[in-house]
Motif scaffolding. Structure first.
Motif, mmCIF file in Angstrom:
data_model
loop_
_atom_site.group_PDB
_atom_site.id
_atom_site.type_symbol
_atom_site.label_atom_id
_atom_site.label_comp_id
_atom_site.label_asym_id
_atom_site.label_seq_id
_atom_site.Cartn_x
_atom_site.Cartn_y
_atom_site.Cartn_z
ATOM 1 N N GLN A 143 0.813 3.528 -2.915
ATOM 2 C CA GLN A 143 -0.404 4.251 -3.250
ATOM 3 C C GLN A 143 -0.754 5.341 -2.246
ATOM 4 O O GLN A 143 -1.464 6.284 -2.572
ATOM 5 C CB GLN A 143 -1.585 3.269 -3.359
ATOM 6 N N GLU A 144 -0.276 5.210 -1.007
ATOM 7 C CA GLU A 144 -0.647 6.168 0.036
ATOM 8 C C GLU A 144 0.519 6.359 0.992
ATOM 9 O O GLU A 144 1.407 5.508 1.087
ATOM 10 C CB GLU A 144 -1.878 5.664 0.799
ATOM 11 N N ARG B 225 0.811 -1.219 0.000
ATOM 12 C CA ARG B 225 0.000 0.000 0.000
ATOM 13 C C ARG B 225 0.840 1.262 0.000
ATOM 14 O O ARG B 225 0.370 2.325 -0.396
ATOM 15 C CB ARG B 225 -0.940 0.014 1.211
#
Length: 309
Positions: free
Chosen positions: A284-285, A281
């Protein structure tokens, strides 16, 4: 819709066509690790792109009319053509290739990084019409896909210099596998692109086809098609690789480490300290401060450890 066969949605006029370009294969082992992209199976071939193959063929005096020359030349032509549409493909070949000619990843817009589709390609450089049996052959290859391509995000691509027959189209429509058909002539011109509803389920709704006209060397008008995404040109693999390299540099720099740290060791530490879902993740963030602190603490501890005598 049981089957999608895209003809011309739009017609554009171009001054020229794309020219053939060398395959650079700039997806480094680190890039593949960072973006969770599979590494292609090892190959014992003495060439890996069109330039190397032509040099090799000349060196061993391989006849240009031989089956080996024609088939291999066509495979590299397909590799170059599909690279224009963000496909990174490697030729594998060999006795244990399970009928697969090219294998790689498709970095469509919105899924350029770790969500890239896995792709298996079979090239049929045949002068005669091909029948529905080649679809079943590709299905068999998908069942025997290499490690890294055994996912629900893997598509099969059949490529031929001839148009798909009705029998082929019907078999594609009935297939339980996501499959594309692409007609690519021996000069690299893309003339037809079809895909079934199973492929559509992988989130490629914005993928479309446009007819484009260009001017050949002698001034005659030529026609081919181009793949688009939401009506716009799909970035080439050269552009995708450039974007991945920029993101990679930014990712390493974002750790703002006090001293130089080998990026391989940084990624090793991230993957060992953080659970897999978090390390994925983070592309993406933003990473939580607590997780970032854990990684940096381990790196500092490693730096303080005495080296081997």
């Amino acid at each position: 819709m049981p089957f999608l066969g895209f003809a011309a949605r739009h017609t554009l006029k171009l001054n020229r066509f794309f020219s053939s370009s060398r395959i650079y294969n700039d997806l480094t082992p680190f890039t593949r690790r960072l973006f969770k992209l599979p590494s292609p199976p090892s190959s014992l071939s003495q060439h890996n792109d069109m330039t190397n193959f032509l040099s090799y063929a000349k060196h061993i005096s391989l006849s240009e009319t031989s089956t080996v020359y024609v088939g291999t030349h066509y495979e590299y032509t397909v590799q170059e053509t599909l690279r224009r549409y963000a496909l990174s493909l490697n030729r594998i070949g060999g006795r244990d290739d399970a009928g697969i000619d090219l294998v790689g990843t498709w970095h469509l817009p919105e899924r350029e990084r770790e969500r890239a589709l896995r792709v298996i390609v079979q090239c049929k450089a045949l002068k005669t019409k091909v029948g529905p049996n080649i679809v079943r052959e590709l299905e068999g290859s998908l069942r025997q896909a290499p490690v890294g391509w055994r996912t629900d995000q893997t598509v099969g691509v059949l490529v031929s210099p001839r148009e798909a027959t009705k029998g082929v189209r019907d078999t594609l429509a009935r297939s339980a596998y996501p499959i594309f058909w692409m007609m690519i002539e021996r000069d690299g011109s893309l003339k037809q692109a079809l895909w079934n509803s199973r492929a559509e389920e992988l989130g490629i709704g914005p993928l479309g086809v446009e007819t484009r006209y260009g001017t050949a060397e002698l001034g005659s008008v030529t026609k081919q098609i181009a793949l688009t995404w939401d009506g716009c040109d799909i970035p080439s693999m050269d552009q995708v690789e450039h974007g991945l390299a920029e993101f990679e540099e930014q990712w390493v720099a974002s750790w703002d480490l006090e001293s130089q740290c080998d990026k391989e060791r940084l990624l090793d530490t991230v993957e060992s300290v953080l659970p897999g879902d978090i390390s994925s993740r983070m592309l993406q963030e933003p990473l939580a401060d607590a997780d970032r602190a854990k990684v940096i603490q381990v790196l500092r501890e490693q730096q303080q450890q005495p080296g081997p005598n």
